[in-house]
Design a protein around this motif. Structure first.
Motif, mmCIF file in Angstrom:
data_model
loop_
_atom_site.group_PDB
_atom_site.id
_atom_site.type_symbol
_atom_site.label_atom_id
_atom_site.label_comp_id
_atom_site.label_asym_id
_atom_site.label_seq_id
_atom_site.Cartn_x
_atom_site.Cartn_y
_atom_site.Cartn_z
ATOM 1 N N GLU A 170 -24.624 -35.039 5.962
ATOM 2 C CA GLU A 170 -23.803 -33.702 5.930
ATOM 3 C C GLU A 170 -23.397 -33.404 4.150
ATOM 4 O OE1 GLU A 170 -23.529 -35.620 8.171
ATOM 5 O OE2 GLU A 170 -23.233 -34.323 10.102
ATOM 6 N N TYR A 204 -26.310 -27.110 3.125
ATOM 7 C CA TYR A 204 -26.463 -27.340 4.558
ATOM 8 C C TYR A 204 -27.019 -26.270 5.332
ATOM 9 C CZ TYR A 204 -25.623 -30.045 8.833
ATOM 10 O OH TYR A 204 -25.880 -30.569 9.966
ATOM 11 N N GLN A 211 -30.997 -41.660 16.724
ATOM 12 C CA GLN A 211 -29.722 -42.129 17.393
ATOM 13 C C GLN A 211 -28.857 -43.043 16.646
ATOM 14 O OE1 GLN A 211 -29.082 -42.646 21.395
ATOM 15 N NE2 GLN A 211 -29.626 -40.471 21.935
ATOM 16 N N GLN A 263 -27.432 -41.465 13.656
ATOM 17 C CA GLN A 263 -26.092 -40.839 14.128
ATOM 18 C C GLN A 263 -24.955 -41.558 14.235
ATOM 19 O OE1 GLN A 263 -24.831 -40.417 17.507
ATOM 20 N NE2 GLN A 263 -23.500 -38.921 16.989
ATOM 21 N N SER A 264 -25.386 -42.677 15.069
ATOM 22 C CA SER A 264 -24.166 -43.611 15.246
ATOM 23 C C SER A 264 -23.688 -44.384 14.040
ATOM 24 C CB SER A 264 -24.527 -44.500 16.512
ATOM 25 O OG SER A 264 -25.718 -45.463 16.004
ATOM 26 N N LYS A 289 -23.371 -43.051 11.234
ATOM 27 C CA LYS A 289 -23.551 -42.265 9.838
ATOM 28 C C LYS A 289 -22.513 -42.552 8.765
ATOM 29 C CE LYS A 289 -24.388 -38.044 10.985
ATOM 30 N NZ LYS A 289 -23.971 -36.661 11.756
ATOM 31 N N PRO A 290 -21.240 -42.987 9.047
ATOM 32 C CA PRO A 290 -20.480 -43.320 7.836
ATOM 33 C C PRO A 290 -21.022 -44.411 6.860
ATOM 34 C CG PRO A 290 -19.049 -43.203 9.996
ATOM 35 C CD PRO A 290 -20.582 -43.217 10.197
ATOM 36 N N MET A 319 -15.418 -40.928 6.649
ATOM 37 C CA MET A 319 -14.740 -40.321 7.550
ATOM 38 C C MET A 319 -13.841 -39.021 7.080
ATOM 39 S SD MET A 319 -14.888 -42.242 10.427
ATOM 40 C CE MET A 319 -13.442 -42.636 11.307
ATOM 41 N N LEU A 332 -16.340 -36.324 6.148
ATOM 42 C CA LEU A 332 -16.886 -35.806 7.267
ATOM 43 C C LEU A 332 -16.234 -34.755 7.756
ATOM 44 C CD1 LEU A 332 -19.150 -38.542 9.052
ATOM 45 C CD2 LEU A 332 -19.891 -36.588 7.968
ATOM 46 N N ARG A 333 -14.796 -35.196 7.906
ATOM 47 C CA ARG A 333 -13.818 -34.102 8.432
ATOM 48 C C ARG A 333 -13.947 -32.956 7.537
ATOM 49 N NH1 ARG A 333 -8.491 -33.661 7.345
ATOM 50 N NH2 ARG A 333 -7.501 -32.118 8.926
ATOM 51 N N PHE A 351 -15.866 -31.685 5.506
ATOM 52 C CA PHE A 351 -17.155 -31.107 5.729
ATOM 53 C C PHE A 351 -16.997 -30.080 6.843
ATOM 54 C CE2 PHE A 351 -21.366 -30.426 7.810
ATOM 55 C CZ PHE A 351 -22.056 -29.895 6.730
ATOM 56 N N ALA A 352 -16.603 -30.660 7.925
ATOM 57 C CA ALA A 352 -16.577 -29.993 9.383
ATOM 58 C C ALA A 352 -15.633 -28.771 9.205
ATOM 59 C CB ALA A 352 -16.037 -30.921 10.527
ATOM 60 N N ILE A 353 -14.597 -28.974 8.660
ATOM 61 C CA ILE A 353 -13.493 -27.954 8.501
ATOM 62 C C ILE A 353 -14.261 -26.966 7.485
ATOM 63 C CG2 ILE A 353 -11.125 -27.281 7.558
ATOM 64 C CD1 ILE A 353 -10.102 -29.878 8.556
ATOM 65 N N LEU A 372 -17.343 -26.213 6.864
ATOM 66 C CA LEU A 372 -18.406 -25.446 7.461
ATOM 67 C C LEU A 372 -17.969 -24.433 8.662
ATOM 68 C CD1 LEU A 372 -21.286 -24.998 7.560
ATOM 69 C CD2 LEU A 372 -21.591 -26.969 9.352
ATOM 70 N N SER A 373 -16.955 -24.865 9.369
ATOM 71 C CA SER A 373 -16.375 -24.183 10.449
ATOM 72 C C SER A 373 -15.644 -22.816 9.866
ATOM 73 C CB SER A 373 -15.380 -25.026 11.346
ATOM 74 O OG SER A 373 -16.020 -25.734 11.963
#
Lengths: 432, 223
Positions: A12, A37, A89, A92-93, A95-96, A112, A115-116, A118-120, A122-123
C-alpha cells in the motif's frame, strides 16, 4: 540475461523488489500513496515509480503480486509474470513484515498504523470523489423539485383558503396558484385590486372585468391588517418557491444533457432524472435489466404480485412519461415494456460510452410504437383477456416460475433452467 | 459471556448488552453511555444491531473476543462495527468492508477515524481479491449484506481470508434472497449450502422480534 529472476511486491505504501534469496533489490516509497496506488490500479504508470522500474532492467523474469503492476512492467518492456497463488497469499498474510523489510516503516507496529492510515485516506478519497459525481447532484435536484412541489401545493392551498375568507370568489376565477399569489401579494385587500395588477398576473380581457366585478360585490368578510400581512407573506413564499422550482427544472434540463442525454431524449429530463434517482445512480441504472426499469417506482405492487400471484404492475415511474399515460389502457403495458428496454440501452450508452446522443434508439422505439399502435388498435375483450391471463399463469406454473406459484415448490433449480431455455425459444429473435 | 468487554446491564427492568467503550465519552450513534463498576459501557440496541439481537436471542457463545481479527462485510454506517471494535479491543482489528460511499462517509467519520482498530475498505464484497490493506487471516467473518447471493459472497470471502477453524456469522436476509419463499425455508436452504461448502453449522438463530425475516447462522470453517 534470462534466468535472473526477481519479484516485485506492491504494498500500500510503495513498491519493493526482492531477489531470489529474498534480499531487497530496490524499493520506492510512494510520496503520495493514495494517488499512486489508484493510478496504478487504473492501469497507468505513476511517474514516481519510473526510476524504480529502470532499476529492474537486468532482471528476467520479474514476477509480481499484482496484475496492474505486471501491466506497468510489461509496458516498460520487462518480462513480467504473475506470482503463483500461494506466494501471493503468503505476502498478503505477512504484509506488515514486508513493509518493514522494504524499509517503508520501522517496525510492525508502525506498519499496522500506516496501513490503517492508508485505508482511511483511500476510502476518504473515494467518498470525496463519489460526492462529486454529477448524477448524484441530479438526484438531489429532482428530489428537491418534488419536495418543492409539495411545499408549494400545501402552502398555496392554505393561502387560498385563508384569503378566501376575504374574497371567496377569487378561488374559482383564478386557477393558477402563482397568479393567485401575485394578486394577493400586490393588491392585498380586494378593494385594492386593479386592472393593472390583474394584467401583470396574467389575466386577460374579460377575465379582468369579471374579477374586478367580483371584488366589488364579494360576500367575503373583512380582514385585519395583521392577518392580511401574514397571508401576503404566504403568497410571497409561493411566488419565491415557484421561482426556485423553475430554476431547478431548468438546471435538471441542462444537467441531464451532460450526464444522461440519451435517457433524457427518451424520457424527458424530469422523468429521466426520477428514474436515475430511483435506481440510485446512473451506474446502477446502467446495470439494471429493462424489466426492473419498467417497474421502478411500483415496488409495492411488484412485491405484492410476487407474493400473492396477483397481476404484476405494468409501469412505475415510467407512467409519468406522456407516451404511456396518454396511451389507451390496453397498450400501456406493451409501451412501457418497449420504453423500458430502450431506457436500459440508453443508460448504458450514457454511462459507458459518454458519446452524446444516439438517435437510433429513438428511431427503433418509434418503429415498435407504431407496431403496437397498429396491432393492438382495439382492446382485447375482457373474456379473452381473462383466458389469456389464466393460460399464461398456468404455463408459468408448469414451468415452475413467476406469478401464481405456490410456496416451497420442490425441484425448482432444474425447472428454472428449463424455463429459461423455453423462453428463448418462444420469443425467438430478440428485438430491441 | 467470556469476553470482559460485554456486560449485561439492566435498564428500566430489561437486561441489555453493553460493550466497554474503547473511546471514552464517545457515543457513536446516539446510544446511551452507562457507568458500571467504574467502567464506561455503551448500551447495545438489539433493534439496531443484529449481532446484539443474536446475543439476546441466545447465541451460545460469542466468537468475537478480545484480540480477535474480524472481517466485517456490510459495515454500513458502523453501528455494529463500533461495538465489535469495543469487543476486540486495542489488540484486535476490524476490517470493515462497505461498497456504498454514502454510508461509508459516516463509517469513516464516526467510527474508523476515532477507533484505531477499525480499518475501512470501500470495496464490493463480491471482489475479495480487491481489498487493499488487509493482511493475514482473520478469526471471524461477519457478513450482513442484503444481496440475493449473500451466502456465495460470504463463502468466497471466507475462502480468501478466514483461517481454518474460524467462525463465520452470516446474517440471512431472507427477503433479499427470495420474497416468495417461507423465511425459515430460506435459512435452511442457505445453511445446507454452507454445509456443502465445508462449514459446520453450530447454531441458527431467529432474530425475531428484533428483525423480521432475518436469521443468523453461526458456523465454523473447516476446509
Amino acid at each position: 540475461m534470462a534466468n535472473n529472476p526477481c519479484s516485485v511486491v506492491l504494498l500500500e505504501l510503495g513498491v519493493a523488489a526482492f531477489d531470489q534469496s529474498g534480499g531487497l533489490v530496490a524499493s520506492k516509497k510512494f510520496d503520495n500513496a493514495i494517488r499512486s496506488y489508484r493510478l496504478l490500479k487504473s492501469g497507468a504508470t505513476p511517474d514516481e515509480i519510473r526510476s524504480f522500474i529502470e532499476k529492474l532492467r537486468s532482471f528476467d523474469p520479474v514476477t509480481t503480486n499484482d496484475a496492474s503492476v505486471a501491466a506497468a512492467l510489461r509496458q516498460a518492456g520487462l518480462n513480467s509474470q504473475s506470482m503463483p497463488e500461494d506466494q501471493q497469499q503468503w505476502i498478503q498474510s505477512s504484509k506488515p513484515s514486508f513493509l518493514v523489510k522494504a524499509g517503508f516503516v520501522n517496525n510492525e507496529q508502525d506498519a499496522m498504523q500506516a496501513l490503517r492510515e492508508f485505508a482511511i485516506n483511500l476510502s476518504s478519497s473515494r467518498v470525496k470523489e463519489a460526492s462529486e459525481r454529477l448524477d448524484l447532484h441530479i438526484i438531489q435536484s429532482i428530489n428537491a423539485l418534488d419536495e418543492l412541489d409539495k411545499v408549494i401545493n400545501t402552502v398555496g392551498a392554505r393561502m387560498r383558503e385563508w384569503y378566501g375568507l376575504h374574497f371567496p370568489e377569487l378561488d374559482n376565477l383564478v386557477q393558477s396558484l402563482v397568479a393567485y399569489a401575485e394578486i394577493v401579494s400586490r393588491a392585498g385587500l380586494r378593494e385594492n385590486i386593479t386592472a393593472e395588477i390583474l394584467q401583470s398576473a396574467g389575466m386577460q380581457g374579460k377575465k379582468v372585468e369579471i374579477i374586478l366585478d367580483g371584488a366589488r360585490r364579494s360576500k367575503g368578510g373583512d380582514m385585519t391588517p395583521e392577518n392580511l400581512a401574514i397571508v401576503k407573506r404566504l403568497a410571497d413564499q409561493v411566488i419565491a418557491q415557484s421561482d426556485l422550482r423553475r430554476v431547478l427544472a431548468d438546471h435538471i434540463e441542462v444537467a441531464m444533457d451532460t450526464v444522461a442525454p440519451n435517457v433524457k431524449e427518451l424520457l424527458t429530463a424530469s422523468v429521466g432524472a426520477r428514474i436515475i434517482a430511483k435506481a440510485g445512480s446512473l451506474a446502477r441504472l446502467a446495470t439494471l435489466p429493462a424489466s426492473t426499469i419498467q417497474v421502478l417506482g411500483a415496488e409495492k405492487a411488484l412485491f405484492r404480485a410476487l407474493k400473492t400471484g396477483a397481476r404484476p404492475p405494468k409501469h412505475g415511474i415510467l407512467f409519468q412519461h406522456p407516451l404511456i399515460h396518454s396511451a389507451p389502457k390496453w397498450q400501456r403495458g406493451k409501451i412501457a415494456r418497449a420504453v423500458a428496454s430502450k431506457v436500459a440501452i440508453a443508460a448504458r450508452i450514457d454511462y459507458y460510452r459518454h458519446a452524446g446522443k444516439d438517435s437510433s434508439i429513438q428511431d427503433r422505439l418509434n418503429t415498435r410504437l407504431t407496431e403496437i399502435r397498429e396491432k393492438y388498435k382495439e382492446p382485447i375483450p375482457e373474456k379473452e383477456r381473462e383466458r389469456k391471463y389464466r393460460e399464461h399463469a398456468q404455463r408459468q406454473q408448469e414451468y415452475g416460475g413467476g406469478g401464481g406459484r405456490g410456496r416451497g415448490d420442490g425441484d425448482r433449480d432444474k425447472r428454472d433452467v428449463r424455463k429459461k431455455k423455453d423462453r428463448r425459444k418462444r420469443f425467438g429473435k430478440r428485438r430491441y | 459471556m467470556e469476553s470482559d468487554a460485554i456486560r449485561w446491564i439492566s435498564v428500566n427492568g430489561e437486561k441489555n448488552a453493553a460493550t466497554l467503550n474503547l473511546v471514552k465519552g464517545d457515543s457513536v450513534y446516539g446510544e446511551k453511555l452507562v457507568k458500571h463498576e467504574g467502567e464506561e459501557y455503551r448500551l447495545w440496541d438489539p433493534f439496531r444491531s443484529k449481532l446484539a439481537a443474536a446475543l439476546k436471542k441466545g447465541m451460545k457463545n460469542m466468537p468475537i473476543k478480545n484480540g480477535s481479527k474480524v472481517l466485517y462485510l456490510g459495515a454500513s454506517t458502523g453501528t455494529t462495527v463500533s461495538h465489535v471494535s469495543d469487543i476486540v479491543g486495542p489488540s484486535g482489528i476490524v476490517f470493515a468492508v462497505e461498497p456504498a460511499t454514502r454510508v461509508a462517509r459516516e463509517l469513516i467519520e464516526n467510527v474508523a477515524s476515532k477507533r484505531k482498530n477499525v480499518l475501512p475498505i470501500l470495496e464490493d464484497a463480491r471482489k475479495p481479491q480487491s481489498y487493499f490493506a488487509v493482511f493475514g487471516k482473520v478469526d471471524v467473518v461477519y457478513c450482513d449484506i442484503a444481496q440475493p447471493d449473500q451466502t456465495d459472497i460470504a463463502i468466497a470471502n471466507c475462502a480468501a481470508y478466514l483461517k481454518q477453524g474460524g467462525v463465520m456469522l452470516l446474517v440471512v436476509k431472507t427477503r433479499s434472497i427470495d420474497v416468495t419463499m417461507d423465511p425459515r425455508a430460506v435459512v435452511t436452504q442457505e445453511a445446507s449450502k454452507l454445509e456443502k461448502n465445508g462449514f459446520a453449522i453450530e447454531q441458527i438463530i431467529n432474530l425475531e422480534p428484533f428483525d423480521r425475516d432475518h436469521g443468523m447462522i453461526y458456523c465454523i470453517f473447516r476446509s
